[in-house]
Scaffold this active site. Structure first.
Site, PDB file in Angstrom:
ATOM      1  CB  ILE A 205      -0.919   0.049   1.243  1.00 11.35           C
ATOM      2  CG1 ILE A 205      -1.758  -1.231   1.360  1.00 11.35           C
ATOM      3  CG2 ILE A 205      -1.821   1.282   1.178  1.00 11.35           C
ATOM      4  CD1 ILE A 205      -2.696  -1.496   0.217  1.00 11.35           C
ATOM      5  CE  LYS A 206       3.003   7.028  -4.055  1.00  7.04           C
ATOM      6  NZ  LYS A 206       3.393   7.348  -5.452  1.00  7.04           N
ATOM      7  CB  THR A 207      -1.183   5.564   2.301  1.00 11.24           C
ATOM      8  OG1 THR A 207      -2.289   6.416   2.595  1.00 11.24           O
ATOM      9  CG2 THR A 207      -0.388   5.301   3.572  1.00 11.24           C
ATOM     10  CG  ASP A 253       6.566   5.620  -4.878  1.00 10.10           C
ATOM     11  OD1 ASP A 253       7.604   5.768  -5.535  1.00 10.10           O
ATOM     12  OD2 ASP A 253       5.452   5.422  -5.409  1.00 10.10           O
TER      13      ASP A 253
END
Length: 294
Positions: A205-207, A253
């Site tokens: 998950i990217k958050t 990221d």
């Protein structure tokens, strides 16, 4: 079926109890296939368990932006200092030498450009698995609009179908929480969005980083990497990365906070010091200053 009313608010996140990893170092991925684990081991450094992703997929929404006018000049020289290149198939094929041999996280969704007020209305799957495999992708990135009245259902359907293909071929899918204009970047929102994408099958998950981020990490059964977001002064970006890693994030990221820096290579190296070598934000900033003053 569970509904929004009548639920007790979560409280026991077990923050002092580590997640048991019986056979594989990436959180929640013990029971996946060899190929999936192999690709995850290219994304996450097996020694640190973390990753530095270099994001340069901005052009598929905004076109040319500062620092990405010439990807061959701005991003290709940075490849050696990141673990993963996160971009579109068009940009990677055109401007990144295949000899770089870095893991690729392929932006797999298309969305409406900045010319539209509602980006979520144009979301869809823009890369099929065959082309991802031709590009030797280590992961696909799928953007999801949790909480958007127009875009949530369609983007979650895209995520599910991408995860179906990913598990079929051993390619992890990174679910990206896209925060629309009508949504607040609150802890409660990210608790919902990250857990939702993981429950639907996303392997990463990217958050965004937020208050009480350790709860967001604890409540998500797969690894979280933080988005770099808007350009910050270098010391502030390093502090955000440090706080996220300290809260349990497994990497960053970052895009603009690296390629829009006055000294991108030094900044990418400084971020890696935080992510992989347990530097504090102050130590990493001192490293950055020393590098640019050489």
């Amino acid at each position: 079926m569970a509904d929004a009313d009548g639920n007790k608010r979560a409280r026991d996140y077990g923050l002092d109890i580590p997640v048991v990893q019986d056979s594989f170092f990436v959180k929640g991925m013990n029971n996946t296939d060899w190929g999936m684990k192999n690709r995850l081991s290219r994304i996450f450094n097996p020694k640190s368990g973390n990753t530095v992703m270099l994001a340069f997929d901005h052009g598929y929404i905004v076109g040319c932006t500062s620092g990405l006018e010439r990807i061959d000049l701005s991003i290709a020289p940075l490849a050696d200092y990141a673990d993963v290149l996160m971009g579109t198939r068009g940009a990677i094929r055109a401007a990144i030498p295949p000899t770089s041999n870095k893991a690729v996280c392929l932006r797999a969704t298309h969305d409406a450009s900045v010319l539209f007020d509602d980006m979520a209305s144009g979301s869809g799957l823009g890369v099929d698995m065959e082309d991802a495999l031709r590009m030797n992708a280590s992961a696909l990135a799928v953007q999801c609009f949790v909480g958007s009245q127009k875009g949530e259902r369609d983007s979650l359907e895209v995520l599910c179908r991408a995860c179906d293909a990913g598990y079929r071929y051993g390619v992890p899918v990174m679910g990206v929480t896209a925060v629309g204009k009508e949504m607040a970047r609150t802890t409660q929102y990210f608790l919902l969005a990250t857990r939702l994408l993981a429950e639907l099958g996303a392997s990463i998950i990217k958050t965004y980083y937020c208050d009480d981020f350790e709860k967001v990490v604890a409540g998500c059964p797969v690894p979280i990497v933080i988005a770099g977001g808007k350009k910050l002064p270098e010391n502030e970006a390093l502090t955000m990365a440090y706080q996220a890693i300290q809260s349990g994030a497994r990497g960053v990221d970052m895009g603009r906070n690296i390629f829009q820096s006055e000294h991108p290579i030094a900044m990418c190296q400084a971020v890696a010091k935080v992510v992989h070598e347990k530097f504090t934000d102050k130590e990493a900033y001192e490293f950055y200053l020393n590098e640019i003053n050489k």
